[in-house]
Design a protein around this motif. Structure first.
Motif, mmCIF file in Angstrom:
data_model
loop_
_atom_site.group_PDB
_atom_site.id
_atom_site.type_symbol
_atom_site.label_atom_id
_atom_site.label_comp_id
_atom_site.label_asym_id
_atom_site.label_seq_id
_atom_site.Cartn_x
_atom_site.Cartn_y
_atom_site.Cartn_z
ATOM 1 N N TYR A 565 0.850 -1.185 0.000
ATOM 2 C CA TYR A 565 0.000 0.000 0.000
ATOM 3 C C TYR A 565 0.888 1.239 0.000
ATOM 4 O O TYR A 565 2.010 1.220 0.503
ATOM 5 C CB TYR A 565 -0.928 0.009 1.223
ATOM 6 C CG TYR A 565 -1.892 -1.152 1.237
ATOM 7 C CD1 TYR A 565 -3.053 -1.117 0.469
ATOM 8 C CD2 TYR A 565 -1.644 -2.277 2.013
ATOM 9 C CE1 TYR A 565 -3.933 -2.183 0.469
ATOM 10 C CE2 TYR A 565 -2.516 -3.345 2.025
ATOM 11 C CZ TYR A 565 -3.661 -3.298 1.248
ATOM 12 O OH TYR A 565 -4.531 -4.352 1.245
ATOM 13 N N SER A 566 0.346 2.314 -0.533
ATOM 14 C CA SER A 566 1.097 3.560 -0.618
ATOM 15 C C SER A 566 1.059 4.288 0.711
ATOM 16 O O SER A 566 -0.012 4.539 1.272
ATOM 17 C CB SER A 566 0.496 4.455 -1.717
ATOM 18 O OG SER A 566 1.024 5.742 -1.631
ATOM 19 N N ALA A 567 2.243 4.651 1.228
ATOM 20 C CA ALA A 567 2.298 5.423 2.468
ATOM 21 C C ALA A 567 1.647 6.786 2.279
ATOM 22 O O ALA A 567 0.956 7.288 3.160
ATOM 23 C CB ALA A 567 3.752 5.581 2.917
ATOM 24 N N SER A 568 1.856 7.377 1.108
ATOM 25 C CA SER A 568 1.236 8.676 0.858
ATOM 26 C C SER A 568 -0.279 8.550 0.760
ATOM 27 O O SER A 568 -1.025 9.433 1.197
ATOM 28 C CB SER A 568 1.801 9.273 -0.430
ATOM 29 O OG SER A 568 1.579 8.405 -1.521
ATOM 30 N N GLY A 569 -0.768 7.441 0.167
ATOM 31 C CA GLY A 569 -2.219 7.239 0.100
ATOM 32 C C GLY A 569 -2.833 7.085 1.478
ATOM 33 O O GLY A 569 -3.909 7.621 1.767
ATOM 34 N N LEU A 570 -2.156 6.346 2.349
ATOM 35 C CA LEU A 570 -2.642 6.188 3.723
ATOM 36 C C LEU A 570 -2.632 7.523 4.454
ATOM 37 O O LEU A 570 -3.581 7.876 5.162
ATOM 38 C CB LEU A 570 -1.770 5.168 4.453
ATOM 39 C CG LEU A 570 -2.061 4.978 5.956
ATOM 40 C CD1 LEU A 570 -3.503 4.521 6.170
ATOM 41 C CD2 LEU A 570 -1.078 3.987 6.565
ATOM 42 N N LEU A 571 -1.553 8.295 4.265
ATOM 43 C CA LEU A 571 -1.462 9.588 4.921
ATOM 44 C C LEU A 571 -2.550 10.535 4.433
ATOM 45 O O LEU A 571 -3.158 11.277 5.214
ATOM 46 C CB LEU A 571 -0.076 10.186 4.664
ATOM 47 C CG LEU A 571 0.285 11.433 5.455
ATOM 48 C CD1 LEU A 571 0.315 11.145 6.933
ATOM 49 C CD2 LEU A 571 1.621 11.978 4.992
#
Length: 715
Positions: A565-571
């Motif tokens: 999963y994308s860390a930026s998407g989660l953020l």
């Protein structure tokens, strides 16, 4: 005679005059030396004559004075005066008594210059004695007039000879240079006078060649060869123009067909979605339409160009593909789904690697920065477009790129002493797709680059440097990870994070991020209403309601290369939970439509609705002024000929209204002559659309003017 009748137009005259001037200066110096020598010679000769006379007559004066023979002294004195170089002679005894005197009158009046030249005293005194017995003195005064007259004659002769020599030398040089240089050059100029690209085929270039073996003959032969190459180049250019015109005609036909098909489809979609309340921004509509209209004809044109053997054509095709990709990137630049955590140093390094090494010398300075949350594709496109524009407008000299983070803004500056930017370049959307620009990674002009910066929450402008050149200054809004985490932690203290992920690898990954970011986690069951559920199970997320985040798998993230999963998407998802207005859509555009013709007004209103714009309408200029007094518009479409008050007077009064003093006003008129256009511009209108108009014209007007207005309004 023909040579002298055209002497004023000849290059030889300039050389002759210069030679004459130099010769006169040299001759003047030599004449001065000669005159000085003549003066010395005259003085020496005069002194010798006087000495000889005195030596021959002094014994007689001594004897006559010893015998006190006054008569003999008088006769001797008169004899001295009869000499042409002596004008007076006086004899006095030892007691000072005058024994004899003789004076010769002279009509000479020496000038000041003559007195300066012969400045020595003209009186000679000789002692009289007999057997060593002093008897008196002999006083003789010399005549300067004869020396002055002789010197004047010598001076005139010297100067005349110098002038005559200068004129003869200049005449000889003029004739020789005319024959050797001016005459063949004149013949060459006469042959090429009136020569144009249209009549070059009719000229016999062999007549311009010369049989001379000197440098001038070689020059004429090289010029004739150059004209022959130019003649061949013109033939090739005409063939290329014919090919391009054929491609252009086919492209226009394809675009025309595509435009009609798109307009028909747009109307059908609008009729089926009249109740839909959503709207898109002006720039999104502009880019979406531009990309869709150009995609099919450009693909066909690219296919034709790619099949050719010419390297420039293949490079042009690749450049057009890149341009379409950049337009799609700009279209998606405001999407919150495109936000990523990026490393600025890595982005800048990747961008510099795409610049050809032989096109620019770029020095880079990157400040220390944490991971930043922003649109990675937009940032990359912005840096590449700035570098490409700087290289185009700075053909020599180094460039300095500086990127640093400051106060929730990413500051980008690009400077160079040989970099020159003006307001016209700042409005240019695309750079010319010419062969020398093809190696550059972006074809965006500074106009689209500025739009990209403004969409990203910043702006782009330029400033002049004190030591010369200009500097491009750009900033975009961004948020560092260190600034985002406190807001997220504050929200999660009230709604702790409840992680329910089935995939073990991804669960480990999410737990690692949660510990790294120090995010509060819940110890309660996953059915608690006070927790924020983080899951990869759609059913579970649906039951939990709005306080849940459904993770969507990503291919490759921006922090590591192996994450699920994308860390930026989660953020970004956590930020949306923290601030629901984080991804608020842009405001709806406001347009005022002024036209007294009901059919034209309804037609234009339908066109605007097709573009997701609901305009305000007015029947005359007075109503338009009333609307503009209470509302701020992004664009005003103004009819010129209306009852009550025409569009010209209404425009002048609106311009005096500060609320819409800078709003673009576009004239709607059936008169499209130059006088009518000038009348519109004089009244304060920005542009005009001729009637009858189409939806494409309305859309092109929105694309051209509304974005510029947004830029000024945001300031």
């Amino acid at each position: 005679m023909q040579m002298f009748s055209q002497v004023k137009k000849k290059l030889a005259l300039q050389l002759a005059l210069n030679t004459a001037a130099v010769t006169l200066i040299i001759a003047g110096i030599i004449s001065t030396i000669s005159i000085h020598s003549n003066i010395s010679t005259l003085k020496t000769r005069q002194q010798q004559i006087v000495s000889s006379i005195i030596a021959s007559t002094l014994p007689s004066f001594n004897l006559a004075t010893f015998n006190y023979n006054i008569r003999l002294n008088q006769q001797l004195a008169e004899g001295l005066v009869s000499h042409p170089n002596i004008i007076s002679a006086i004899v006095i005894d030892s007691t000072g008594m005058q024994l004899a005197q003789a004076v010769e009158a002279t009509e000479c009046q020496p000038s000041t210059l003559d007195m300066m030249i012969f400045s020595e005293p003209g009186i000679h005194i000789e002692a009289l004695s007999y057997n060593n017995t002093p008897l008196g003195k002999l006083i003789i005064e010399l005549d300067r007039c004869q020396s002055i007259a002789e010197l004047s004659s010598l001076t005139r002769s010297t100067l005349f000879n110098a002038l005559l020599f200068s004129l003869l030398l200049a005449t000889f040089i003029y004739a020789a240079f005319y024959r050797a240089v001016t005459s063949p050059l004149t013949r060459l100029v006469r042959q090429i006078t009136g020569l144009t690209a249209d009549n070059l085929d009719k000229v016999d270039l062999t007549r311009m060649q010369s049989r001379r073996q000197n440098e001038l003959g070689q020059l004429m032969n090289q010029f004739a060869a150059l004209l022959s190459l130019l003649k061949d180049h013109i033939h090739q250019q005409r063939k290329a123009e014919a090919t391009i015109n054929d491609y252009s005609a086919k492209l226009e036909e394809l675009i025309h067909k595509r435009t009609h098909a798109l307009t028909h489809l747009n109307r059908r979609l609008q009729q089926s979605s009249d109740d839909h309340s959503g709207s898109t921004s002006s720039l999104q509509t502009r880019l979406s339409t531009l990309t869709q209209l150009l995609k099919e004809p450009m693909d066909q044109l690219i296919g034709k160009l790619s099949n050719t053997d010419q390297a420039d054509a293949r490079a042009m095709a690749a450049n057009i593909r890149g341009l379409l990709h950049d337009l799609r990137t700009l279209q998606n630049s405001s999407s919150q789904q495109e936000l990523k955590l990026v490393d600025i140093h890595r982005i800048v390094t990747d961008c510099l690697a795409e610049i050809p090494a032989d096109m620019a010398d770029i020095h880079c300075h990157c400040g220390e920065a944490d991971l930043l949350l922003l649109n990675r594709s937009s940032l990359r496109l912005l840096i590449l477009s700035l570098l490409s524009n700087a290289i185009i407008h700075c053909r020599q000299g180094p460039l300095t790129l500086s990127v640093r983070y400051e106060a929730q803004r990413l500051l980008i500056s690009l400077a160079g002493q040989d970099l020159f930017i003006n307001d016209t370049l700042l409005e240019q959307d695309l750079m010319p797709l010419c062969p020398e620009n093809l190696p550059l990674p972006s074809a965006f002009g500074l106009g689209l680059s500025r739009e990209l910066a403004r969409i990203s929450g910043g702006d782009l402008h330029y400033e002049s440097q004190p030591d010369g050149g200009t500097v491009l200054l750009c900033h975009i809004r961004c948020q560092p990870l260190a600034k985002l985490l406190p807001e997220i932690r504050k929200h999660l203290r009230q709604h702790p994070l409840n992680i329910a992920i089935q995939d073990k690898q991804c669960r480990t990954q999410i737990l690692h991020w949660a510990e790294q970011w120090q995010l509060p986690q819940s110890a309660e069951g996953m059915n608690s209403k006070h927790t924020l559920l983080l899951t990869d199970q759609p059913e579970l997320s649906s039951r939990h309601g709005e306080h849940s985040i459904l993770l969507q798998p990503q291919g490759t993230g921006e922090i590591t290369d192996d994450e699920c999963y994308s860390a930026s998407g989660l953020l970004t998802a956590l930020l949306e939970q923290t601030d629901p207005d984080h991804a608020a859509p842009p405001r709806t555009l406001r347009v005022l439509l002024v036209d007294d013709n009901t059919i034209n007004r309804m037609l234009c209103q339908r066109y605007l609705k097709n573009l997701n714009i609901e305009p305000d309408t007015a029947d005359n200029g007075l109503q338009a002024i009333e609307h503009a007094r209470h509302n701020r518009y992004d664009l005003i479409l103004m009819d010129c000929q209306m009852p009550v008050m025409d569009g010209f007077e209404a425009t002048r009064q609106i311009r005096r209204n500060s609320l819409n003093s800078q709003t673009p006003i576009i004239a709607l008129t059936g008169l499209t002559g130059e006088n009518e256009r000038q009348q519109c511009l004089t009244a304060g209108m920005n542009d005009f659309i001729g009637k009858p108009f189409t939806q494409d014209q309305i859309q092109a007007t929105l694309v051209q003017w509304i974005n510029n207005y947004y830029g000024s309004a945001s300031d």
